[in-house]
Design an enzyme around this catalytic site. Sequence first.
Site, short mmCIF file in Angstrom:
data_model
loop_
_atom_site.label_atom_id
_atom_site.label_comp_id
_atom_site.label_asym_id
_atom_site.label_seq_id
_atom_site.Cartn_x
_atom_site.Cartn_y
_atom_site.Cartn_z
N LEU A 1 6.81 1.70 3.79
CA LEU A 1 7.85 2.09 2.83
C LEU A 1 8.56 3.36 3.27
CD1 LEU A 1 6.14 1.29 -0.61
CD2 LEU A 1 7.88 -0.05 0.59
N HIS B 1 -1.58 7.83 7.16
CA HIS B 1 -0.63 8.65 6.40
C HIS B 1 -1.27 9.96 5.94
CE1 HIS B 1 3.03 6.36 6.08
NE2 HIS B 1 2.41 5.27 5.64
N GLN C 1 3.13 9.96 1.07
CA GLN C 1 4.47 9.35 1.09
C GLN C 1 5.31 9.74 -0.13
OE1 GLN C 1 2.63 5.30 1.98
NE2 GLN C 1 4.64 5.09 2.91
N HIS D 1 -3.79 1.88 8.14
CA HIS D 1 -2.40 2.34 8.08
C HIS D 1 -2.25 3.47 7.05
CE1 HIS D 1 2.12 1.40 7.90
NE2 HIS D 1 1.93 2.19 6.86
N GLU D 2 -2.85 3.27 5.87
CA GLU D 2 -2.70 4.26 4.79
C GLU D 2 -3.49 5.54 5.08
OE1 GLU D 2 -0.37 3.73 2.83
OE2 GLU D 2 -0.14 1.59 3.12
N GLY E 1 0.83 -1.20 0.00
CA GLY E 1 0.00 0.00 0.00
C GLY E 1 0.87 1.24 0.00
ZN ZN Z 1 3.15 3.36 5.63
#
Ligand code: ZN
Length: 173
Positions: A104, A149, A61, A145-146, A56
């Site tokens: 990442l 972000h 990011q 989780h995403e 993902g």
């Molecule tokens: Zn992440």
Amino acid sequence: MDYKEKYYFMTQKLKILQFPDPKLRKVAKKVTKFDKSLQNLASDMLHTMYEENGIGLAATQVDHHIRLIVMDLSEKRNEPMFFVNPEYKILDNHSTCSYEEGCLSIPGFNEEITRPDKIDLKWQDLDGNTHNDKPKGLLTICIQHEIDHLEGKLMVDYLSSLKRDRIRKKLLK
Ligand code: ZN
């Protein structure tokens, strides 16, 4: 034909911001234009995610601060998913699961994080159509989780400050 064969020649790998870069703390803006530039960014993000072997990636990011997430949870890595303006409601605060998450933007670190596992998810696709689902399994974890972000929140925020500082120091080296 899978995604790679179809689109790789016209997409590019983007640079992924790394913790503790302060740009990862920006809150992403809602997407209002469902145009070609949104599709191009989504394609580049997918390319980047596949190259880095992630499951993902949030626009934050790659230093684009809009509410866009790409994902592929399939074994063969040929089922790309796109989430625009995703949001969720927790359906049961007492029902949780723990999963060893990676990111990442925090390469080399996997940490067990506990999250609610019953959520009601709403999002738009790249054309602006609205969808609604109660996800199961890994998608439940990954989407939280995403979405974190997009809020400027990172997986390390769930750890103790001691642990977070240790990771920060190692990544700054
Ligand atoms: Zn992440």
